[in-house]
Motif scaffolding. Structure first.
Motif: not given
Length: 186
Positions: A134-161
Motif C-alpha cells: 500500500e502506497f500513498e501519493l501526496l501532492v499539493w494543488i492550488g485550489d481545493p475545489l479542484q481536488e476531485m477532478p485533479i485526483t481523478s486525472e491522477l488516478r487515470f494517469a497512475v493506472d495508465a503508467a
C-alpha cells in the motif's frame, strides 16, 4: 420551527445574530473561502447577520446558521493559503518493485500541470496490506475545489503508467480451505 416554543426560536435567532457579529469581527472565514461545515464543502458566498451562504461544487446553495461556525468544527481549506495537499492511495501486487512504484507515482505527479511543483510531491509506503503493498501519493494543488477532478486525472494517469510498466493493481483475495471430517465407519 413550528414545533419550537417561541423562547427557543428567539434564543436561536439571537445566538445566530451574535455569532454573525463574531464572524464579521474575528473573520475566521471570509467571502470566497472554501470551507467544510458538517458534511458540506463549498465556497462562502455571503456572510450575513443570521446565516452564511455556501455554494457547493455541485452549484447547490446551502444556508448555514452562523452559530454553526462558532460551535461546530469548521475547516477553512483556504487559510492560511488556498493551496492544499491531497492524497491518493494505491495498492500494488507483492511482486512489484517498491522503488519503481515510487518513481512512477512521482512521474505521474510531476506530469500533471495542476499539481504544484512546491511543495514537492511525495510517495509514502504505507503498509504491507492483506492483498497489496500500500502506497500513498501526496501532492499539493492550488485550489481545493479542484481536488476531485485533479485526483481523478491522477488516478487515470497512475493506472495508465502502471499498465504500461507491468505493475498490477490487485483486487482483494481470500483463500478458503475446506476441511472435511472423515465419515465414521460402522
Amino acid at each position: 420551527q413550528e414545533d419550537q416554543p417561541a423562547d427557543e426560536v428567539l434564543r436561536d435567532v439571537l445566538q445566530n445574530f451574535i455569532s454573525g457579529l463574531i464572524l464579521l469581527i474575528e473573520r475566521p472565514v471570509q467571502k470566497g473561502d472554501v470551507v467544510v461545515v458538517g458534511e458540506h464543502q463549498g465556497t462562502v458566498e455571503e456572510i450575513a447577520m443570521r446565516a452564511t451562504r455556501i455554494v457547493t461544487r455541485d452549484g447547490v446553495c446551502i444556508i448555514v446558521p452562523n452559530s454553526e461556525f462558532i460551535t461546530a468544527k469548521v475547516t477553512n481549506r483556504s487559510a492560511p493559503s488556498p493551496s492544499c495537499r491531497v492524497r491518493i492511495a494505491v495498492g500494488v501486487a507483492y511482486d512489484s518493485d517498491p522503488a519503481r512504484v515510487r518513481e512512477l507515482l512521482l512521474e505521474v505527479a510531476r506530469g500533471n500541470p495542476l499539481v504544484l511543483a512546491e511543495p514537492k510531491p511525495a510517495v509514502l509506503f504505507r503498509n504491507f496490506g492483506a492483498s497489496a503493498l500500500e502506497f500513498e501519493l501526496l501532492v499539493w494543488i492550488g485550489d481545493p475545489l479542484q481536488e476531485m477532478p485533479i485526483t481523478s486525472e491522477l488516478r487515470f494517469a497512475v493506472d495508465a503508467a502502471f499498465r504500461q510498466h507491468g505493475i498490477c493493481i490487485p483486487f482483494p483475495q481470500q483463500e478458503v480451505y475446506v476441511h472435511t471430517n472423515p465419515t465414521p465407519t460402522a
